[in-house]
Each structure stands twice: as C-alpha cells, then as structure tokens.
Design a protein around this motif. Structure first.
Motif, PDB file in Angstrom:
ATOM      1  N   LEU A  49       7.957   2.067 103.790  1.00  0.00           N
ATOM      2  CA  LEU A  49       7.569   2.977 102.719  1.00  0.00           C
ATOM      3  C   LEU A  49       8.020   2.437 101.364  1.00  0.00           C
ATOM      4  N   ALA A  50       9.224   1.932 101.300  1.00  0.00           N
ATOM      5  CA  ALA A  50       9.754   1.365 100.053  1.00  0.00           C
ATOM      6  C   ALA A  50       8.937   0.144  99.629  1.00  0.00           C
ATOM      7  N   ARG A  51       8.543  -0.677 100.588  1.00  0.00           N
ATOM      8  CA  ARG A  51       7.726  -1.865 100.286  1.00  0.00           C
ATOM      9  C   ARG A  51       6.367  -1.451  99.734  1.00  0.00           C
ATOM     10  N   ALA A  52       5.754  -0.459 100.347  1.00  0.00           N
ATOM     11  CA  ALA A  52       4.457   0.023  99.882  1.00  0.00           C
ATOM     12  C   ALA A  52       4.574   0.579  98.459  1.00  0.00           C
ATOM     13  N   GLU A  53       5.629   1.295  98.188  1.00  0.00           N
ATOM     14  CA  GLU A  53       5.848   1.835  96.843  1.00  0.00           C
ATOM     15  C   GLU A  53       6.009   0.710  95.825  1.00  0.00           C
ATOM     16  N   ARG A  54       6.793  -0.315  96.174  1.00  0.00           N
ATOM     17  CA  ARG A  54       6.985  -1.452  95.260  1.00  0.00           C
ATOM     18  C   ARG A  54       5.658  -2.146  94.960  1.00  0.00           C
ATOM     19  N   LEU A  55       4.849  -2.347  95.998  1.00  0.00           N
ATOM     20  CA  LEU A  55       3.555  -3.007  95.796  1.00  0.00           C
ATOM     21  C   LEU A  55       2.645  -2.170  94.901  1.00  0.00           C
ATOM     22  N   PHE A  56       2.638  -0.869  95.138  1.00  0.00           N
ATOM     23  CA  PHE A  56       1.797  -0.004  94.309  1.00  0.00           C
ATOM     24  C   PHE A  56       2.256  -0.037  92.854  1.00  0.00           C
ATOM     25  N   LEU A  57       3.563   0.043  92.650  1.00  0.00           N
ATOM     26  CA  LEU A  57       4.087   0.014  91.287  1.00  0.00           C
ATOM     27  C   LEU A  57       3.834  -1.342  90.626  1.00  0.00           C
ATOM     28  N   ARG A  58       3.843  -2.383  91.416  1.00  0.00           N
ATOM     29  CA  ARG A  58       3.611  -3.729  90.892  1.00  0.00           C
ATOM     30  C   ARG A  58       2.188  -3.883  90.374  1.00  0.00           C
ATOM     31  N   TYR A  59       1.206  -3.391  91.143  1.00  0.00           N
ATOM     32  CA  TYR A  59      -0.192  -3.554  90.768  1.00  0.00           C
ATOM     33  C   TYR A  59      -0.734  -2.369  89.970  1.00  0.00           C
ATOM     34  N   GLY A  60      -0.012  -1.273  89.977  1.00  0.00           N
ATOM     35  CA  GLY A  60      -0.357  -0.147  89.130  1.00  0.00           C
ATOM     36  C   GLY A  60      -1.489   0.718  89.629  1.00  0.00           C
TER      37      GLY A  60
ATOM     38  N   TRP B  58      -4.413   1.044  88.596  1.00  0.00           N
ATOM     39  CA  TRP B  58      -5.741   0.431  88.637  1.00  0.00           C
ATOM     40  C   TRP B  58      -6.091  -0.089  90.026  1.00  0.00           C
ATOM     41  N   SER B  59      -5.076  -0.290  90.842  1.00  0.00           N
ATOM     42  CA  SER B  59      -5.341  -0.744  92.214  1.00  0.00           C
ATOM     43  C   SER B  59      -6.126   0.306  93.000  1.00  0.00           C
ATOM     44  N   LEU B  60      -6.115   1.559  92.527  1.00  0.00           N
ATOM     45  CA  LEU B  60      -6.876   2.610  93.212  1.00  0.00           C
ATOM     46  C   LEU B  60      -8.385   2.366  93.143  1.00  0.00           C
ATOM     47  N   LEU B  61      -8.821   1.529  92.224  1.00  0.00           N
ATOM     48  CA  LEU B  61     -10.239   1.154  92.197  1.00  0.00           C
ATOM     49  C   LEU B  61     -10.632   0.414  93.471  1.00  0.00           C
ATOM     50  N   LEU B  62      -9.622  -0.086  94.185  1.00  0.00           N
ATOM     51  CA  LEU B  62      -9.852  -0.802  95.449  1.00  0.00           C
ATOM     52  C   LEU B  62      -9.558   0.076  96.665  1.00  0.00           C
ATOM     53  N   SER B  63      -9.504   1.374  96.466  1.00  0.00           N
ATOM     54  CA  SER B  63      -9.170   2.282  97.570  1.00  0.00           C
ATOM     55  C   SER B  63     -10.235   2.309  98.658  1.00  0.00           C
ATOM     56  N   TRP B  64     -11.373   1.707  98.417  1.00  0.00           N
ATOM     57  CA  TRP B  64     -12.447   1.650  99.410  1.00  0.00           C
ATOM     58  C   TRP B  64     -12.232   0.517 100.415  1.00  0.00           C
ATOM     59  N   LEU B  65     -11.303  -0.368 100.147  1.00  0.00           N
ATOM     60  CA  LEU B  65     -11.086  -1.511 101.036  1.00  0.00           C
ATOM     61  C   LEU B  65     -10.570  -1.070 102.407  1.00  0.00           C
ATOM     62  N   PRO B  66     -11.046  -1.733 103.458  1.00  0.00           N
ATOM     63  CA  PRO B  66     -10.510  -1.429 104.788  1.00  0.00           C
ATOM     64  C   PRO B  66      -9.029  -1.792 104.861  1.00  0.00           C
ATOM     65  N   VAL B  67      -8.320  -1.142 105.697  1.00  0.00           N
ATOM     66  CA  VAL B  67      -6.909  -1.364 106.014  1.00  0.00           C
ATOM     67  C   VAL B  67      -5.968  -0.928 104.883  1.00  0.00           C
ATOM     68  N   VAL B  68      -6.175  -1.384 103.666  1.00  0.00           N
ATOM     69  CA  VAL B  68      -5.239  -1.069 102.580  1.00  0.00           C
ATOM     70  C   VAL B  68      -5.622   0.173 101.786  1.00  0.00           C
ATOM     71  N   GLY B  69      -6.880   0.562 101.809  1.00  0.00           N
ATOM     72  CA  GLY B  69      -7.353   1.670 100.980  1.00  0.00           C
ATOM     73  C   GLY B  69      -6.702   3.000 101.289  1.00  0.00           C
ATOM     74  N   ASP B  70      -6.634   3.363 102.563  1.00  0.00           N
ATOM     75  CA  ASP B  70      -6.056   4.657 102.936  1.00  0.00           C
ATOM     76  C   ASP B  70      -4.566   4.741 102.596  1.00  0.00           C
ATOM     77  N   PRO B  71      -3.769   3.733 102.954  1.00  0.00           N
ATOM     78  CA  PRO B  71      -2.354   3.787 102.558  1.00  0.00           C
ATOM     79  C   PRO B  71      -2.166   3.800 101.039  1.00  0.00           C
ATOM     80  N   LEU B  72      -3.044   3.122 100.334  1.00  0.00           N
ATOM     81  CA  LEU B  72      -2.971   3.087  98.880  1.00  0.00           C
ATOM     82  C   LEU B  72      -3.106   4.487  98.291  1.00  0.00           C
ATOM     83  N   THR B  73      -4.050   5.257  98.815  1.00  0.00           N
ATOM     84  CA  THR B  73      -4.247   6.611  98.296  1.00  0.00           C
ATOM     85  C   THR B  73      -3.087   7.528  98.686  1.00  0.00           C
ATOM     86  N   MET B  74      -2.489   7.264  99.829  1.00  0.00           N
ATOM     87  CA  MET B  74      -1.355   8.068 100.260  1.00  0.00           C
ATOM     88  C   MET B  74      -0.114   7.754  99.412  1.00  0.00           C
ATOM     89  N   ILE B  75       0.099   6.486  99.121  1.00  0.00           N
ATOM     90  CA  ILE B  75       1.247   6.094  98.302  1.00  0.00           C
ATOM     91  C   ILE B  75       1.131   6.661  96.892  1.00  0.00           C
TER      92      ILE B  75
END
Length: 140
Positions: A76-87, A89-106
């Motif tokens: 969870l901490a790693r996912a938070e760091r990655l989200f904060l790192r890319y900001g 705007w990374s939500l524009l990629l929320s449609w991507l398989p595998v990473v999109g769903d966790p991205l929206t949850m984070i």
C-alpha cells in the motif's frame, strides 16, 4: 437493452472484478448499434465503476490491519509513493489493464478531491472508448 448491458459491463470492468467491456462494445458496434450511444454507455459505466474504487479507497485504511486484508502495508505504501510520484495526471491512464483499477483506488486512499478525480478518469476513459470506436469503424 444492449446499451444497458454495455453500461453494466463497463461498470463491472472498472471495479476489482474481471470483465472486458471492449469486446462487447466491438460486437455491438458491428451489429449496427449507434456508436455515440455505445460510447456514452461504456464511458459512463466504466467511469462510475472507477468511482466505486475511489470510494473503496476512502474506506481502505479502516481495514488495512485486518488479517484477511489482501494488500500488505508495504504494498500500500509503495502504491501511494508511485501515485504521488506521477501525480493526479496519471488518472488519465486509469483505463489501462492491471494498473487502472488500483490507481483509482489509491486516489481514494489519498483523499484526492472527487471532482478532480471524476474529471480526469472520465476524460481518460472517454478517450479510450472513442479511439476504440474510431479504429473499429475504420475496419468495419
């Protein structure tokens, strides 16, 4: 009925359940359904499914120390760091398989304002379905 089915499939596909709205969209498009209504149905369903993920993310921390919780504290901490790192705007990629769903949850875990979340996710998902439809129409 076809549009509602696509909406529902898009909704489910955006949550943690495995589903593919793209295949249904392409099949319905090939059957002659209205492309604009397909685009709206898929985009709306998929975006609302991501909103469920955001809401779940808001509630996630309440359960992170339970034995049955599927994500470790370090994951969870790693996912938070990655989200904060890319900001955000990374939500524009929320449609991507595998990473999109966790991205929206984070985004929910990090208490991102819902209005910004909704705007970015909707844009990303709308563009994805638009490109898919335009490509499909050029082949049909």
């Amino acid at each position: 009925m076809a549009y509602f089915l696509l909406f529902l499939t898009g909704f489910i596909a955006a949550t943690i359940f495995p589903a593919s709205s793209e295949l249904l969209l392409l099949a319905l498009l090939q059957q002659g359904h209205v492309a604009l209504l397909l685009w709206l149905s898929a985009t709306l369903g998929n975006t609302l499914g991501s909103c469920v993920n955001w809401w779940l993310g808001q509630k996630l921390r309440l359960y992170q120390h339970k034995r049955w919780f599927p994500v470790s504290t370090s994951q969870l901490a790693r996912a938070e760091r990655l989200f904060l790192r890319y900001g955000r705007w990374s939500l524009l990629l929320s449609w991507l398989p595998v990473v999109g769903d966790p991205l929206t949850m984070i985004a929910g875990v990090l208490k991102m304002p819902f209005s910004i979340f909704l705007l970015l996710v909707a844009i990303g998902k709308a563009l994805r379905y638009a490109v898919l439809i335009l490509l499909a129409l050029s082949f049909f």
